[in-house]
Design a protein around this motif. Structure first.
Motif, PDB file in Angstrom:
ATOM      1  N   ALA A 150       0.834  -1.213   0.000  1.00 48.33           N
ATOM      2  CA  ALA A 150       0.000   0.000   0.000  1.00 48.33           C
ATOM      3  C   ALA A 150       0.862   1.253   0.000  1.00 48.33           C
ATOM      4  O   ALA A 150       0.536   2.233  -0.682  1.00 48.33           O
ATOM      5  N   ALA A 151       1.975   1.225   0.729  1.00 46.03           N
ATOM      6  CA  ALA A 151       2.884   2.380   0.755  1.00 46.03           C
ATOM      7  C   ALA A 151       3.475   2.633  -0.628  1.00 46.03           C
ATOM      8  O   ALA A 151       3.627   3.777  -1.050  1.00 46.03           O
TER       9      ALA A 151
ATOM     10  N   ASP B 141       0.752   4.117  -2.829  1.00 43.07           N
ATOM     11  CA  ASP B 141       0.512   5.520  -2.475  1.00 43.07           C
ATOM     12  C   ASP B 141       1.484   6.460  -3.190  1.00 43.07           C
ATOM     13  O   ASP B 141       1.231   7.651  -3.286  1.00 43.07           O
ATOM     14  N   ARG B 142       2.584   5.917  -3.650  1.00 46.67           N
ATOM     15  CA  ARG B 142       3.602   6.738  -4.323  1.00 46.67           C
ATOM     16  C   ARG B 142       3.712   6.411  -5.795  1.00 46.67           C
ATOM     17  O   ARG B 142       4.744   6.667  -6.418  1.00 46.67           O
TER      18      ARG B 142
END
Length: 168
Positions: free
Chosen positions: A59-60, A63-64
């Motif tokens: 997910a991180a 997100d980018r």
């Protein structure tokens, strides 16, 4: 700026410590033009659905995604890897990428043999390179390896042990 193509496993590794200071994903995207095939994004979306360290890491990364070039490629139907790995190897060859970042440790020989002019690196090796080029300190790289060791059961991995020895 050198081009780096990454597969799902390596992005999850970088995402394990995303949001920390320093953030290895941010360091990677600042140093390299990072590209991934859309199949890797689909795999990250699947991994992100899990309620564990791998899911949070994926997910991180998602997100980018604005920092990552996402490309479509045709899969090689004969290539014996999952769709993300298959597509990432194809993309690395199509783009003539300088580096292919991959943590599929059981398939590294096959992947290495499939890359035309692209250097295969694992996340532990990339961290060593980032230390040698002063993008990370030895303490920061060691902390990132520790975080991955805890989340990914890497403590007995020979690539991780080699990277640790290079950092000492």
């Amino acid at each position: 700026m050198s081009r780096l193509v990454a597969d799902t496993s390596a992005l999850v590794s970088l995402g394990i410590a995303a949001g920390e200071d320093p953030d290895p994903l941010a360091v990677c995207t600042a140093r390299y033009e990072v590209a991934v095939p859309s199949a890797v994004v689909e795999e990250l979306e699947t991994v992100a659905s899990y309620d564990d360290a791998h899911g949070r890491a994926a997910a991180a990364v998602l997100d980018r995604r604005e920092e990552i070039a996402i490309r479509s490629v045709d899969l090689d139907a004969e290539f014996p890897l999952d769709d993300g790995g298959n597509a990432a190897v194809t993309l690395a060859n199509d783009l003539d990428a300088a580096l292919f970042l991959c943590d599929e440790f059981t398939q590294l020989g096959l992947i290495h043999a499939s890359l035309a002019d692209t250097r295969l690196v694992t996340t532990p090796t990339l961290l060593s390179v980032l230390v040698r080029t002063d993008a990370l300190s030895t303490a920061d790289a060691t902390a990132i390896l520790d975080a991955n060791g805890d989340a990914r059961s890497w403590d007995s991995n020979s690539y991780v042990q080699r990277a640790r020895s290079l950092l000492e």
